[in-house]
Motif scaffolding. Structure first.
Motif, mmCIF file in Angstrom:
data_model
loop_
_atom_site.group_PDB
_atom_site.id
_atom_site.type_symbol
_atom_site.label_atom_id
_atom_site.label_comp_id
_atom_site.label_asym_id
_atom_site.label_seq_id
_atom_site.Cartn_x
_atom_site.Cartn_y
_atom_site.Cartn_z
ATOM 1 N N TYR A 76 38.782 -46.249 80.590
ATOM 2 C CA TYR A 76 38.252 -47.612 80.514
ATOM 3 C C TYR A 76 39.201 -48.619 81.165
ATOM 4 O O TYR A 76 40.419 -48.486 81.052
ATOM 5 C CB TYR A 76 38.055 -48.028 79.054
ATOM 6 N N LEU A 77 38.601 -49.608 81.809
ATOM 7 C CA LEU A 77 39.336 -50.760 82.302
ATOM 8 C C LEU A 77 39.108 -51.895 81.309
ATOM 9 O O LEU A 77 37.964 -52.283 81.063
ATOM 10 C CB LEU A 77 38.848 -51.184 83.688
ATOM 11 N N ILE A 78 40.194 -52.386 80.726
ATOM 12 C CA ILE A 78 40.135 -53.514 79.785
ATOM 13 C C ILE A 78 40.781 -54.701 80.481
ATOM 14 O O ILE A 78 41.856 -54.559 81.085
ATOM 15 C CB ILE A 78 40.907 -53.196 78.489
ATOM 16 N N TYR A 79 40.149 -55.857 80.403
ATOM 17 C CA TYR A 79 40.757 -57.043 81.001
ATOM 18 C C TYR A 79 40.478 -58.260 80.128
ATOM 19 O O TYR A 79 39.494 -58.323 79.400
ATOM 20 C CB TYR A 79 40.273 -57.272 82.431
ATOM 21 N N CYS A 80 41.397 -59.206 80.209
ATOM 22 C CA CYS A 80 41.254 -60.432 79.419
ATOM 23 C C CYS A 80 41.799 -61.600 80.228
ATOM 24 O O CYS A 80 42.876 -61.502 80.826
ATOM 25 C CB CYS A 80 42.007 -60.292 78.102
ATOM 26 N N HIS A 81 41.049 -62.674 80.265
ATOM 27 C CA HIS A 81 41.439 -63.903 80.958
ATOM 28 C C HIS A 81 41.384 -65.034 79.936
ATOM 29 O O HIS A 81 40.333 -65.296 79.351
ATOM 30 C CB HIS A 81 40.458 -64.176 82.097
ATOM 31 N N LEU A 82 42.525 -65.672 79.687
ATOM 32 C CA LEU A 82 42.600 -66.743 78.691
ATOM 33 C C LEU A 82 43.268 -67.973 79.272
ATOM 34 O O LEU A 82 44.237 -67.876 80.029
ATOM 35 C CB LEU A 82 43.385 -66.281 77.456
ATOM 36 N N ASN A 83 42.749 -69.134 78.887
ATOM 37 C CA ASN A 83 43.309 -70.421 79.292
ATOM 38 C C ASN A 83 43.934 -71.098 78.081
ATOM 39 O O ASN A 83 43.364 -71.088 76.997
ATOM 40 C CB ASN A 83 42.201 -71.336 79.839
ATOM 41 N N GLY A 91 36.786 -58.253 78.737
ATOM 42 C CA GLY A 91 35.861 -57.313 79.345
ATOM 43 C C GLY A 91 36.348 -55.887 79.198
ATOM 44 O O GLY A 91 37.553 -55.634 79.218
ATOM 45 N N VAL A 92 35.408 -54.966 79.067
ATOM 46 C CA VAL A 92 35.716 -53.543 78.981
ATOM 47 C C VAL A 92 34.661 -52.803 79.804
ATOM 48 O O VAL A 92 33.459 -53.009 79.609
ATOM 49 C CB VAL A 92 35.679 -53.044 77.523
ATOM 50 N N LEU A 147 46.591 -66.890 81.297
ATOM 51 C CA LEU A 147 47.109 -65.525 81.212
ATOM 52 C C LEU A 147 45.974 -64.571 81.550
ATOM 53 O O LEU A 147 44.838 -64.748 81.088
ATOM 54 C CB LEU A 147 47.625 -65.199 79.806
ATOM 55 N N PHE A 148 46.296 -63.575 82.366
ATOM 56 C CA PHE A 148 45.325 -62.542 82.730
ATOM 57 C C PHE A 148 46.004 -61.195 82.578
ATOM 58 O O PHE A 148 47.147 -61.022 83.003
ATOM 59 C CB PHE A 148 44.857 -62.737 84.175
ATOM 60 N N GLN A 149 45.307 -60.257 81.971
ATOM 61 C CA GLN A 149 45.886 -58.941 81.739
ATOM 62 C C GLN A 149 44.846 -57.863 82.024
ATOM 63 O O GLN A 149 43.676 -58.009 81.646
ATOM 64 C CB GLN A 149 46.361 -58.844 80.285
ATOM 65 N N LEU A 150 45.276 -56.790 82.691
ATOM 66 C CA LEU A 150 44.448 -55.623 82.972
ATOM 67 C C LEU A 150 45.093 -54.403 82.337
ATOM 68 O O LEU A 150 46.319 -54.306 82.270
ATOM 69 C CB LEU A 150 44.385 -55.351 84.475
ATOM 70 N N HIS A 151 44.261 -53.459 81.905
ATOM 71 C CA HIS A 151 44.792 -52.229 81.314
ATOM 72 C C HIS A 151 43.796 -51.104 81.554
ATOM 73 O O HIS A 151 42.628 -51.219 81.186
ATOM 74 C CB HIS A 151 45.014 -52.441 79.813
#
Length: 156
Positions: free
Chosen positions: A60-67, A148-149, A112-116
């Protein structure tokens, strides 16, 4: 521009492996886990108010974008930490220091943006925590805070 509304219209056409979630994020009700707003896409994943539960194992690709929005002048730097949790254990984290005192202004914004990319099993629970959830900007850009996942593959 690429906004979350555009992504919501594009994602149903992306060739995922039978599992995808794209949820808006808001401030936690209690604690440090962000809340997931029901408006979004949730297919092949059980979407709860503060976590996503995997129904099919795979990569799985997990991602998060937060302001974030800071309303005050800071006398010292503030460390912002965002963590992806899998079964309440830290799986990936991002740390960013906001503002040296000489550069602070009355209002400051940060993203902040993070991918996993990780292998997940059936019933694995995914959530996001923040060490300073009070700074999450859900006033000016409420639709741009997303988790997102996507199931990328059924093999590791």
């Amino acid at each position: 521009g690429n906004t979350s509304e555009e992504y919501l219209s594009i994602l149903p056409n992306v060739a995922t492996k039978e599992a995808a979630a794209y949820m808006r994020v808001s401030r936690p009700v209690n604690g440090s886990k962000v809340s997931l707003v029901e408006k979004g896409i949730c297919e092949g994943i059980h979407c709860k108010s503060d976590e996503l539960v995997i129904r099919k194992q795979g990569l799985y690709l997990i991602y998060c974008h937060l302001n974030f929005h800071f309303l005050h002048n800071a006398d010292s730097p503030t460390d912002l930490k965002m963590e992806f949790l899998v079964n309440d254990q830290v799986s990936r984290q991002t740390l960013s220091t906001w503002c040296a005192s000489e550069t602070c202004q009355e209002k400051t914004f940060k993203t902040l943006f993070q991918l996993h990319l990780t292998h997940l099993n059936v019933n694995d629970r995914i959530s996001v925590t923040l060490n300073h959830p009070k700074f999450l900007n859900d006033m000016y850009l409420p639709n741009e805070n997303v988790l997102g996942v996507l199931r990328y593959s059924d093999k590791m």
